[in-house]
Design a protein around this motif. Structure first.
Motif, PDB file in Angstrom:
ATOM      1  N   ALA A 660       0.830  -1.212   0.000  1.00  0.00           N
ATOM      2  CA  ALA A 660       0.000   0.000   0.000  1.00  0.00           C
ATOM      3  C   ALA A 660       0.862   1.259   0.000  1.00  0.00           C
ATOM      4  N   LEU A 661       1.924   1.257   0.793  1.00  0.00           N
ATOM      5  CA  LEU A 661       2.839   2.410   0.813  1.00  0.00           C
ATOM      6  C   LEU A 661       3.501   2.593  -0.545  1.00  0.00           C
ATOM      7  N   TYR A 662       3.871   1.479  -1.163  1.00  0.00           N
ATOM      8  CA  TYR A 662       4.512   1.529  -2.480  1.00  0.00           C
ATOM      9  C   TYR A 662       3.587   2.179  -3.507  1.00  0.00           C
ATOM     10  N   GLU A 663       2.318   1.801  -3.488  1.00  0.00           N
ATOM     11  CA  GLU A 663       1.359   2.395  -4.428  1.00  0.00           C
ATOM     12  C   GLU A 663       1.219   3.888  -4.183  1.00  0.00           C
ATOM     13  N   GLN A 664       1.221   4.297  -2.906  1.00  0.00           N
ATOM     14  CA  GLN A 664       1.134   5.730  -2.606  1.00  0.00           C
ATOM     15  C   GLN A 664       2.368   6.464  -3.112  1.00  0.00           C
ATOM     16  N   ALA A 665       3.545   5.888  -2.865  1.00  0.00           N
ATOM     17  CA  ALA A 665       4.789   6.550  -3.271  1.00  0.00           C
ATOM     18  C   ALA A 665       4.876   6.704  -4.784  1.00  0.00           C
ATOM     19  N   VAL A 666       4.339   5.718  -5.524  1.00  0.00           N
ATOM     20  CA  VAL A 666       4.467   5.731  -6.979  1.00  0.00           C
ATOM     21  C   VAL A 666       3.392   6.571  -7.646  1.00  0.00           C
ATOM     22  N   PHE A 667       2.146   6.478  -7.135  1.00  0.00           N
ATOM     23  CA  PHE A 667       1.030   7.076  -7.860  1.00  0.00           C
ATOM     24  C   PHE A 667       0.471   8.350  -7.243  1.00  0.00           C
ATOM     25  N   ALA A 668       0.533   8.489  -5.925  1.00  0.00           N
ATOM     26  CA  ALA A 668      -0.112   9.635  -5.277  1.00  0.00           C
ATOM     27  C   ALA A 668       0.821  10.838  -5.256  1.00  0.00           C
ATOM     28  N   PRO A 669       0.267  12.065  -5.337  1.00  0.00           N
ATOM     29  CA  PRO A 669       1.117  13.258  -5.295  1.00  0.00           C
ATOM     30  C   PRO A 669       1.677  13.530  -3.905  1.00  0.00           C
ATOM     31  N   GLU A 670       0.979  13.024  -2.857  1.00  0.00           N
ATOM     32  CA  GLU A 670       1.462  13.267  -1.509  1.00  0.00           C
ATOM     33  C   GLU A 670       2.655  12.369  -1.208  1.00  0.00           C
ATOM     34  N   THR A 671       3.688  12.954  -0.627  1.00  0.00           N
ATOM     35  CA  THR A 671       4.869  12.192  -0.260  1.00  0.00           C
ATOM     36  C   THR A 671       4.588  11.374   0.993  1.00  0.00           C
ATOM     37  N   VAL A 672       5.101  10.161   1.034  1.00  0.00           N
ATOM     38  CA  VAL A 672       4.991   9.338   2.233  1.00  0.00           C
ATOM     39  C   VAL A 672       5.772  10.010   3.357  1.00  0.00           C
ATOM     40  N   SER A 673       5.191  10.065   4.542  1.00  0.00           N
ATOM     41  CA  SER A 673       5.879  10.728   5.655  1.00  0.00           C
ATOM     42  C   SER A 673       7.054   9.878   6.134  1.00  0.00           C
ATOM     43  N   PRO A 674       8.161  10.524   6.517  1.00  0.00           N
ATOM     44  CA  PRO A 674       9.315   9.771   7.027  1.00  0.00           C
ATOM     45  C   PRO A 674       8.963   8.897   8.221  1.00  0.00           C
ATOM     46  N   ASP A 675       8.038   9.355   9.093  1.00  0.00           N
ATOM     47  CA  ASP A 675       7.664   8.558  10.259  1.00  0.00           C
ATOM     48  C   ASP A 675       7.006   7.247   9.834  1.00  0.00           C
ATOM     49  N   ARG A 676       6.162   7.290   8.790  1.00  0.00           N
ATOM     50  CA  ARG A 676       5.491   6.076   8.334  1.00  0.00           C
ATOM     51  C   ARG A 676       6.501   5.063   7.781  1.00  0.00           C
ATOM     52  N   ILE A 677       7.449   5.555   6.983  1.00  0.00           N
ATOM     53  CA  ILE A 677       8.419   4.619   6.411  1.00  0.00           C
ATOM     54  C   ILE A 677       9.319   4.065   7.513  1.00  0.00           C
ATOM     55  N   LYS A 678       9.665   4.876   8.515  1.00  0.00           N
ATOM     56  CA  LYS A 678      10.490   4.371   9.612  1.00  0.00           C
ATOM     57  C   LYS A 678       9.750   3.288  10.393  1.00  0.00           C
ATOM     58  N   ASP A 679       8.457   3.531  10.663  1.00  0.00           N
ATOM     59  CA  ASP A 679       7.660   2.519  11.366  1.00  0.00           C
ATOM     60  C   ASP A 679       7.557   1.235  10.549  1.00  0.00           C
ATOM     61  N   THR A 680       7.426   1.403   9.234  1.00  0.00           N
ATOM     62  CA  THR A 680       7.286   0.222   8.374  1.00  0.00           C
ATOM     63  C   THR A 680       8.595  -0.550   8.288  1.00  0.00           C
ATOM     64  N   ILE A 681       9.713   0.154   8.220  1.00  0.00           N
ATOM     65  CA  ILE A 681      11.016  -0.526   8.252  1.00  0.00           C
ATOM     66  C   ILE A 681      11.142  -1.357   9.524  1.00  0.00           C
ATOM     67  N   ALA A 682      10.721  -0.769  10.651  1.00  0.00           N
ATOM     68  CA  ALA A 682      10.778  -1.504  11.919  1.00  0.00           C
ATOM     69  C   ALA A 682       9.895  -2.746  11.873  1.00  0.00           C
ATOM     70  N   ALA A 683       8.721  -2.632  11.248  1.00  0.00           N
ATOM     71  CA  ALA A 683       7.826  -3.783  11.136  1.00  0.00           C
ATOM     72  C   ALA A 683       8.434  -4.867  10.260  1.00  0.00           C
ATOM     73  N   VAL A 684       9.081  -4.461   9.168  1.00  0.00           N
ATOM     74  CA  VAL A 684       9.734  -5.431   8.291  1.00  0.00           C
ATOM     75  C   VAL A 684      10.869  -6.124   9.033  1.00  0.00           C
ATOM     76  N   ARG A 685      11.646  -5.352   9.768  1.00  0.00           N
ATOM     77  CA  ARG A 685      12.760  -5.943  10.517  1.00  0.00           C
ATOM     78  C   ARG A 685      12.245  -6.958  11.540  1.00  0.00           C
ATOM     79  N   GLN A 686      11.150  -6.615  12.213  1.00  0.00           N
ATOM     80  CA  GLN A 686      10.592  -7.522  13.217  1.00  0.00           C
ATOM     81  C   GLN A 686       9.978  -8.759  12.568  1.00  0.00           C
TER      82      GLN A 686
END
Length: 698
Positions: A660-686
C-alpha cells in the motif's frame, strides 16, 4: 478553536439513514467482487452491467471496460462512505480493500493502451481518492475509539485523562474536517471526469464530518474552557538587528488570566517562543531570519499543557519585515580531502558585528551540498563533512552560505579553495554459467571501501549489453544471454567503471562465461572459469529475476516494475516477462546468500533520497524476503497475493502494508511521511529479519 470551521458542508445536510433507505440503488453500489462475494457484506448485486474484465478474453472495447471499472471503483468508494456514516467501520474499510486495488490495477492497464493522458490522470485521481478515503476512514474510526475512552474516563472521574482525550478529539475533528473536504473535492473531480455519480457518497462524507465536528464541540463544552489570545502591541517594522516585539495577554473566555503557558510565533529564528506570566501577559521578542521581506501575516499561538482545562488559542498579526546583510567567515577549514574521508568545517555568522544565532547555513563543495544547519546562540555552525564521489577531483571551491535573497537575512557567502584528491578504484567480477550468464562483482576503493551508486558498463566480447549501478555496499549483479552467442561458446564478460566527472579513478575486470543448456551434465548454474572462489560461492542467483538488478535507491527492481506496470503500455510492443523465481531456483546449485538490497540500504536511501525513494527500495527488500514473483506483467497486489499464504500472519500483514505504501509513493502526489516509512522498516525488521529465517541484513 480550529474545529469551529467544521460546518464546511454546502447546502442542507441530512442525517445518516440506513443504506437501503438512503440509496435505493445500493444494489449497484455494492458491486459483486470477482470471487462472487458482496464487497460490503450487506447486499448482493445480481445485475450484469458488464462482464468482469478479469474473465473477458479478446480485444473487447477499452472504453467500455474503463467505464465498467470506473463505475465499480466509484460504487466501492460510495459504499464505503455510506457504511462509515452509519458507523459500520469494519465494513467501510473492507470495501476499500483488495477489490478496489484490483479494479485500479486493471484500469491502469487499460488506460495504458490508450493515447489519452486524461485516462492516466483519472487513474491517479482514483488512487489519490482511495488513499484519502482510507485515511478518512481510519481517522473517523480513531475518533470513535477516543470518544469511548473519553466517556470512560469521565465516568471514572479521571479528570486530567478526560481533558487530554478531549483535546485529542478536538484536534482529530479538525483533521477529519480537512480530510473530508479534500475527499468531497476528489469525489467531484471523479464525477466530472468519468460521469460516475457519487452524490450519495458525497452526502455521506458531509454527514460524517458534520457529526464528528459536532461531537467534538460537545466534548469541548463539557470538559474544557475556551480561551483568547489578545494582542496589545506589535512592532510596525522588524529586522534581525531591530527585532519584532509582540505583547499581549492570554485569558479564558470570561477574562480570567491564564499563566505559565507557552506562546509561540510561527516563524523560524531566535525569540519565537515565550511563556505567559501569572497575569497572562507575555512579551515576545523575535529576530527574523528566514521570513520573506515586506508586509507579512504571522500566526501567534498559545498552547497550554494537555492536562490543562484551557484550550489553545490562535491569532494573527501583521509586520513589515526588512532585510539586513549578515557576515560569514570560516573558523575552521581543511586544505585537502579525498573520497570517503571526513573533515571538520566551522563558520561564524555575525550581524552588525554581533554573533547571530539561529541563522541557516549551507556548506557546499563545487555546488554539491555537504552540510546544512543553523548557528548556535554564539553564531557558530560546525560540522564534519565527507566527500561524495560526484565532485570532480582538482582544486575546488568550498563555500559557506548564510541567508537568502529576499529574506530578512540577505544572501552572503565565504569561499576557500581546497584540493580534491583522486581515489583509485578496483573491480571484482565473477560469472556463473547457465541458460543465461550471471554476473556479480563489487566496486571498491583500493583500500577496500565501498563505492555505492555508481554506473558500470557490462560488455560481452567487447559489445556493451547493459549498464548497472552498484548498491549501498558497492556490489552489482546482472544476467545476460551472451549477446546472441551460441550455446557452448565461451565469451568474455567485462565490467568497466569510467566516470571522469567524479573523483574516482577508472577500473575494469573481466571473466569468462558460457551459455549451457538446462541440465547439461548437471552443471546448470555452475561458476565460470574466473570464479575466484570467494565471490560466486553462495551467490543469490535465485534472486536475480530481472536482466538488471541494481543498487538501492537508484533504479531498483521495483522501480523497473513501475515502468512495466504503469507506463509500458504506451509502447506498441511489450517485453517478454523475466523468468519466474522457481525457474532460477531449479537452475542454480548454489546456496542462498545475502540479498542484493538490505534494510540498511533502505535507511541510507531514506536519509539521502527521501521517503518515496525509500519505499520503492523497501518494496524490493520485502519482495526478496518473501520470494515474490517480480515478473513485469504482475501488479504489486498480485505479487502480494501470490505469496501471502506462504507467510506468517505478521509477515503477510507487513507485506500488504508495504504494498500500500509503495502504491502511494508511486502514484499519489502526496509524499509518504518519514515517520510512516520508519515505522514500516521496523515492522519489516521484526517480521522478516528478527524471525531468523530472512536473509542477513548487513
Amino acid at each position: 478553536m480550529a474545529i469551529t470551521v467544521g460546518a464546511a458542508a454546502t447546502g442542507d445536510v441530512t442525517a445518516a439513514q440506513p443504506v437501503a433507505e438512503q440509496s435505493p440503488s445500493f444494489g449497484t453500489i455494492v458491486q459483486q467482487s470477482p470471487a462472487g462475494e458482496a464487497e460490503n457484506g450487506t447486499s448482493e448485486n445480481r445485475t450484469d452491467h458488464h462482464r468482469n474484465p478479469t474473465n473477458v478474453s479478446g480485444d473487447g472495447s477499452p472504453s467500455a471496460v474503463k467505464r465498467w471499472l470506473a463505475g465499480s471503483m466509484a460504487r466501492r468508494l460510495e459504499g464505503s462512505a455510506i457504511n462509515l456514516s452509519q458507523s459500520n467501520y469494519q465494513l467501510a474499510s473492507s470495501v476499500l480493500g483488495e477489490g478496489f486495488g484490483d479494479d485500479l490495477d486493471r484500469y491502469v492497464n487499460v488506460a495504458g493502451d490508450t493515447d489519452s493522458p486524461q485516462d492516466d490522470q483519472v487513474a491517479r485521481t482514483f488512487n489519490e481518492t482511495h488513499q484519502t478515503q482510507k485515511q478518512y476512514t481510519a481517522q473517523v474510526s480513531e475518533f470513535e475509539r477516543l470518544s469511548a475512552a473519553y466517556q470512560a474516563a469521565r465516568e471514572a472521574g479521571e479528570i486530567e485523562r478526560a481533558r487530554r482525550l478531549a483535546k485529542r478529539l478536538a484536534r482529530l475533528a479538525t483533521a477529519i474536517n480537512e480530510t473530508g473536504r479534500t475527499l468531497v473535492g476528489r469525489y467531484d473531480a471523479l464525477s466530472n471526469a468519468t460521469g460516475a455519480s457519487l452524490d450519495d457518497g458525497r452526502q455521506a462524507v458531509l454527514d460524517t464530518t458534520n457529526r464528528t465536528v459536532a461531537d467534538a464541540q460537545r466534548v469541548v463544552d463539557l470538559s474544557l474552557v475556551r480561551t483568547e489570545l489578545r494582542i496589545t502591541s506589535v512592532s510596525p517594522t522588524a529586522s534581525y538587528d531591530e527585532p519584532l516585539v509582540i505583547t499581549g495577554r492570554y485569558v479564558a473566555a470570561n477574562g480570567t488570566a491564564v499563566g505559565d503557558t507557552a506562546v509561540a510565533l510561527a516563524a523560524p529564528g531566535p525569540g519565537s517562543q515565550t511563556t505567559t506570566a501569572a497575569n497572562g501577559s507575555f512579551r515576545l521578542t523575535h529576530r527574523p531570519t528566514d521570513l520573506e521581506t515586506g508586509v507579512r501575516n504571522l500566526t501567534v499561538t498559545a498552547t497550554p499543557d494537555d492536562a490543562s482545562v484551557y484550550l489553545p488559542a490562535t491569532t494573527s498579526i501583521t509586520a513589515d519585515i526588512s532585510s539586513i546583510e549578515p557576515r560569514i567567515t570560516f573558523a575552521a577549514v581543511f586544505d585537502r580531502i579525498a573520497y570517503d574521508e571526513s573533515r571538520a568545517v566551522a563558520v561564524d555568522v555575525t550581524v552588525s558585528d554581533r554573533p547571530a544565532g539561529g541563522v541557516p547555513v549551507e556548506i557546499t563543495l563545487d555546488g554539491t551540498t555537504l552540510a546544512t544547519g543553523r548557528t548556535t546562540e554564539s553564531g557558530t555552525f560546525q560540522s564534519t563533512v565527507g566527500l561524495p564521489a560526484t565532485v570532480q577531483n582538482g582544486t575546488i571551491e568550498l563555500t559557506a552560505h548564510a541567508g537568502a535573497a529576499g529574506q530578512a537575512l540577505s544572501e552572503v557567502s565565504a569561499t576557500r579553495r581546497v584540493i580534491v584528491e583522486p581515489t583509485p578504484t578496483t573491480l571484482s567480477l565473477d560469472t556463473a554459467n547457465g541458460s543465461v550468464i550471471r554476473v556479480q562483482g563489487r566496486l571498491t576503493t583500493v583500500d577496500g571501501g565501498s563505492v555505492p551508486d555508481q554506473p558500470l558498463d557490462l560488455s560481452v566480447d567487447g559489445v556493451v549489453v547493459e549498464t548497472v549501478r552498484t548498491n549501498a555496499s558497492g556490489w552489482f549483479a546482472a544476467s545476460t544471454d551472451g549477446n546472441g552467442v551460441a550455446i557452448g561458446d565461451a565469451v568474455t564478460v567485462t565490467a568497466v567503471y569510467d566516470q571522469p566527472t567524479t573523483n574516482l579513478g577508472p577500473s575494469q575486470a573481466s571473466a569468462i562465461g558460457e551459455l549451457t543448456p538446462r541440465g547439461l551434465n548437471g552443471q546448470e548454474g555452475a561458476a565460470g572459469p574466473n570464479d575466484s572462489g570467494g565471490g560466486l560461492a553462495g551467490l543469490p542467483w535465485g534472486r536475480l529475476l530481472n536482466p538488471i538488478v541494481v543498487g538501492a535507491g537508484v533504479v531498483s527492481v521495483a522501480s523497473l516494475l513501475v515502468a512495466g506496470y504503469f507506463w509500458r503500455r504506451r509502447s506498441p510492443t511489450r517485453a517478454e516477462p523475466a523468468p519466474q523465481s522457481d525457474q532460477f531456483e531449479t537452475e542454480t546449485t548454489q546456496s542462498p546468500a545475502p540479498t542484493t538490497v538490505t534494510l540498511a540500504d533502505v535507511e541510507t536511501v531514506l536519509e539521502r533520497d527521501g521517503a518515496d525513494a525509500a519505499v520503492v527500495s523497501l518494496y524490493t527488500v520485502v519482495g526478496q524476503y518473501a520470494s515474490a514473483d517480480t515478473r513485469p506483467d504482475r501488479t504489486p497486489r498480485e505479487r502480494y497475493r501470490a505469496v501471502r499464504d506462504t507467510l506468517s500472519a505478521e509477515q503477510s500483514s507487513t507485506f500488504q502494508r508495504v504494498t500500500a505504501l509503495y502504491e502511494q509513493a508511486v502514484f499519489a502526489p502526496e509524499t509518504v511521511s518519514p515517520d510512516r516509512i520508519k515505522d514500516t522498516i521496523a515492522a519489516v525488521r521484526q517480521g522478516f529479519v528478527d524471525d531468523g529465517n530472512a536473509p542477513a541484513d548487513d
